[in-house]
Design a protein around this motif. Structure first.
Motif, PDB file in Angstrom:
ATOM      1  N   ARG A  18       0.844  -1.198   0.000  1.00 26.64           N
ATOM      2  CA  ARG A  18       0.000   0.000   0.000  1.00 26.64           C
ATOM      3  C   ARG A  18       0.873   1.239   0.000  1.00 26.64           C
ATOM      4  N   SER A  19       0.250   2.360  -0.252  1.00 24.90           N
ATOM      5  CA  SER A  19       0.962   3.632  -0.165  1.00 24.90           C
ATOM      6  C   SER A  19       1.322   3.919   1.287  1.00 24.90           C
ATOM      7  N   ALA A  20       2.470   4.528   1.482  1.00 28.83           N
ATOM      8  CA  ALA A  20       2.888   4.926   2.830  1.00 28.83           C
ATOM      9  C   ALA A  20       1.949   6.014   3.350  1.00 28.83           C
ATOM     10  N   ALA A  21       1.685   5.958   4.667  1.00 30.04           N
ATOM     11  CA  ALA A  21       0.847   6.952   5.338  1.00 30.04           C
ATOM     12  C   ALA A  21       1.670   7.623   6.435  1.00 30.04           C
ATOM     13  N   LEU A  22       1.252   8.801   6.835  1.00 32.26           N
ATOM     14  CA  LEU A  22       1.990   9.535   7.872  1.00 32.26           C
ATOM     15  C   LEU A  22       2.190   8.697   9.133  1.00 32.26           C
ATOM     16  N   ALA A  23       1.197   7.883   9.474  1.00 27.00           N
ATOM     17  CA  ALA A  23       1.277   7.052  10.677  1.00 27.00           C
ATOM     18  C   ALA A  23       2.396   6.000  10.583  1.00 27.00           C
ATOM     19  N   ASP A  24       2.949   5.786   9.391  1.00 24.98           N
ATOM     20  CA  ASP A  24       4.018   4.802   9.195  1.00 24.98           C
ATOM     21  C   ASP A  24       5.410   5.355   9.507  1.00 24.98           C
ATOM     22  N   CYS A  67       2.950  13.779  -8.400  1.00 27.79           N
ATOM     23  CA  CYS A  67       2.483  12.745  -9.328  1.00 27.79           C
ATOM     24  C   CYS A  67       3.620  11.884  -9.863  1.00 27.79           C
ATOM     25  N   ARG A  68       4.848  12.286  -9.724  1.00 24.77           N
ATOM     26  CA  ARG A  68       5.999  11.508 -10.207  1.00 24.77           C
ATOM     27  C   ARG A  68       6.772  10.856  -9.066  1.00 24.77           C
ATOM     28  N   HIS A  69       6.141  10.753  -7.904  1.00 26.79           N
ATOM     29  CA  HIS A  69       6.742  10.082  -6.759  1.00 26.79           C
ATOM     30  C   HIS A  69       5.783   9.005  -6.266  1.00 26.79           C
ATOM     31  N   LEU A  70       6.354   7.915  -5.753  1.00 25.79           N
ATOM     32  CA  LEU A  70       5.539   6.845  -5.185  1.00 25.79           C
ATOM     33  C   LEU A  70       6.304   6.237  -4.011  1.00 25.79           C
ATOM     34  N   PHE A  71       5.657   6.159  -2.860  1.00 26.49           N
ATOM     35  CA  PHE A  71       6.256   5.578  -1.659  1.00 26.49           C
ATOM     36  C   PHE A  71       5.322   4.451  -1.211  1.00 26.49           C
ATOM     37  N   ASP A  79       2.665  -4.583  10.809  1.00 26.81           N
ATOM     38  CA  ASP A  79       4.099  -4.374  10.995  1.00 26.81           C
ATOM     39  C   ASP A  79       4.759  -4.201   9.634  1.00 26.81           C
ATOM     40  N   ILE A  80       5.360  -3.043   9.397  1.00 25.19           N
ATOM     41  CA  ILE A  80       5.997  -2.776   8.114  1.00 25.19           C
ATOM     42  C   ILE A  80       7.285  -3.585   8.027  1.00 25.19           C
ATOM     43  N   VAL A  81       7.419  -4.347   6.931  1.00 24.69           N
ATOM     44  CA  VAL A  81       8.577  -5.223   6.742  1.00 24.69           C
ATOM     45  C   VAL A  81       9.402  -4.838   5.512  1.00 24.69           C
ATOM     46  N   GLY A  82       8.899  -3.893   4.729  1.00 23.94           N
ATOM     47  CA  GLY A  82       9.627  -3.463   3.542  1.00 23.94           C
ATOM     48  C   GLY A  82       9.011  -2.202   2.973  1.00 23.94           C
ATOM     49  N   PHE A  83       9.765  -1.566   2.097  1.00 23.05           N
ATOM     50  CA  PHE A  83       9.271  -0.349   1.460  1.00 23.05           C
ATOM     51  C   PHE A  83      10.007  -0.127   0.144  1.00 23.05           C
ATOM     52  N   SER A  84       9.406   0.689  -0.702  1.00 25.07           N
ATOM     53  CA  SER A  84      10.057   1.086  -1.944  1.00 25.07           C
ATOM     54  C   SER A  84       9.662   2.517  -2.255  1.00 25.07           C
ATOM     55  N   ARG A  85      10.517   3.161  -3.040  1.00 28.83           N
ATOM     56  CA  ARG A  85      10.219   4.528  -3.477  1.00 28.83           C
ATOM     57  C   ARG A  85      10.584   4.680  -4.940  1.00 28.83           C
ATOM     58  N   CYS A  86       9.757   5.426  -5.626  1.00 30.62           N
ATOM     59  CA  CYS A  86      10.077   5.929  -6.952  1.00 30.62           C
ATOM     60  C   CYS A  86      10.142   7.440  -6.802  1.00 30.62           C
ATOM     61  N   GLU A  87      11.247   7.993  -7.197  1.00 31.43           N
ATOM     62  CA  GLU A  87      11.412   9.440  -7.085  1.00 31.43           C
ATOM     63  C   GLU A  87      11.573  10.023  -8.475  1.00 31.43           C
ATOM     64  N   GLY A  88      10.633  10.907  -8.826  1.00 32.50           N
ATOM     65  CA  GLY A  88      10.683  11.569 -10.119  1.00 32.50           C
ATOM     66  C   GLY A  88      11.635  12.752 -10.101  1.00 32.50           C
ATOM     67  N   HIS A  89      11.767  13.327 -11.254  1.00 31.65           N
ATOM     68  CA  HIS A  89      12.707  14.434 -11.427  1.00 31.65           C
ATOM     69  C   HIS A  89      11.955  15.674 -11.902  1.00 31.65           C
ATOM     70  N   SER A  90      12.319  16.829 -11.394  1.00 29.18           N
ATOM     71  CA  SER A  90      11.619  18.061 -11.752  1.00 29.18           C
ATOM     72  C   SER A  90      12.229  18.755 -12.957  1.00 29.18           C
ATOM     73  N   VAL A  98      11.944   8.007 -13.476  1.00 27.04           N
ATOM     74  CA  VAL A  98      11.983   7.918 -12.017  1.00 27.04           C
ATOM     75  C   VAL A  98      13.109   6.981 -11.611  1.00 27.04           C
ATOM     76  N   THR A  99      13.585   7.187 -10.399  1.00 25.27           N
ATOM     77  CA  THR A  99      14.587   6.308  -9.810  1.00 25.27           C
ATOM     78  C   THR A  99      13.899   5.440  -8.770  1.00 25.27           C
ATOM     79  N   PHE A 100      14.141   4.126  -8.844  1.00 29.63           N
ATOM     80  CA  PHE A 100      13.492   3.143  -7.968  1.00 29.63           C
ATOM     81  C   PHE A 100      14.491   2.617  -6.947  1.00 29.63           C
ATOM     82  N   GLY A 101      14.005   2.422  -5.714  1.00 31.45           N
ATOM     83  CA  GLY A 101      14.783   1.774  -4.668  1.00 31.45           C
ATOM     84  C   GLY A 101      13.869   0.941  -3.798  1.00 31.45           C
TER      85      GLY A 101
END
Length: 183
Positions: A18-24, A67-71, A79-90, A98-101
Motif C-alpha cells: 500500500r501507499s505509505a501513510a503519515l502514521a508509518d 504525481c511523479r513520486h511513489l512511496f 508491521d511494516i517489513v519493507g518499502f520502496s520509493r520511486c522518485e521523479g525528477h523536476s 523515475v529512480t526506484f529503490g
C-alpha cells in the motif's frame, strides 16, 4: 501519489502492499535503520544518513502529493517489513524518468515482497506514462539483478569499484534501466 492496496499470501504469510501513510513514519525510521544493519546490498552503514520520524513524515507528504513520486510499504498484520520509493525528477530533461529503490527486512525475504513492490511500482509508472525507471544494485546481489532483468530492466553500465564493503574489497554498482513498452 497514492495507489490502491493489494493483498498477497505466500507460503502462509499474508501481507499488504500500500501507499505509505503519515502514521508509518516511526516504523519506517526504525525499519530502515534495522535493514541497513542486515545486509551490505544497500548504500549505507547502520546509522548513516539516518532519517527520523519527522524526516519520514516529510517524505511521505511530498511523495503523496507529487504525481511523479511513489512511496510504498509492505506490512504483515500492521508491521511494516519493507518499502520502496520511486522518485521523479523536476528538471524538464529528466521529467520522463523515475529512480526506484527497495528494501525488505531479512526476516521477510523469500515471500516475494520485493518482487511485489517492484511490480506495483512498474504498474504505477506505466499508468503514469513514465518512460524510464532506473535503479542501482550491488554486483553481489545477483538474485535482485535476475529479478530486475525478468521485469525488463537492462544493464546500462557499471560504476567500477563503487562501494567498499566490510571485507575491505571494492565492488561494482550495476546501473539498470527499464524503458516503458510502446503501446
Amino acid at each position: 501519489m497514492i495507489i490502491s492496496e493489494s493483498m498477497f499470501t505466500v507460503r502462509g504469510v499474508t501481507y499488504r502492499i500500500r501507499s505509505a501513510a503519515l502514521a508509518d513514519a516511526k516504523q519506517l525510521s526504525a525499519l530502515r535503520l534495522k535493514i541497513d544493519g542486515e545486509t551490505e546490498y544497500l548504500d549505507r552503514e547502520p546509522g548513516e544518513a539516518f532519517i527520523d520520524e519527522k524526516g519520514f513524515e516529510a517524505l511521505i507528504q511530498e511523495d503523496s502529493k507529487e504525481c511523479r513520486h511513489l512511496f510504498l510499504v509492505a506490512d504483515i498484520e500492521g508491521d511494516i517489513v519493507g518499502f520502496s520509493r520511486c522518485e521523479g525528477h523536476s528538471l524538464k530533461r529528466s521529467a520522463h524518468k523515475v529512480t526506484f529503490g527497495v528494501a525488505v527486512q531479512k526476516a521477510a525475504w523469500g515471500y516475494h515482497i520485493g518482487k511485489e513492490l517492484l511490480a506495483a511500482s512498474i504498474d504505477w509508472a506505466d499508468q503514469q506514462g513514465i518512460q524510464k525507471m532506473s535503479l542501482q544494485v550491488m554486483e553481489t546481489n545477483q538474485k535482485a539483478i535476475r529479478l530486475y532483468e525478468h521485469y525488463g530492466f537492462e544493464i546500462e553500465g557499471l560504476l567500477k569499484k563503487d562501494k567498499r564493503l566490510a571485507d575491505g574489497m571494492y565492488y561494482d554498482t550495476v546501473v539498470m534501466g527499464r524503458q516503458r513498452p510502446v503501446s
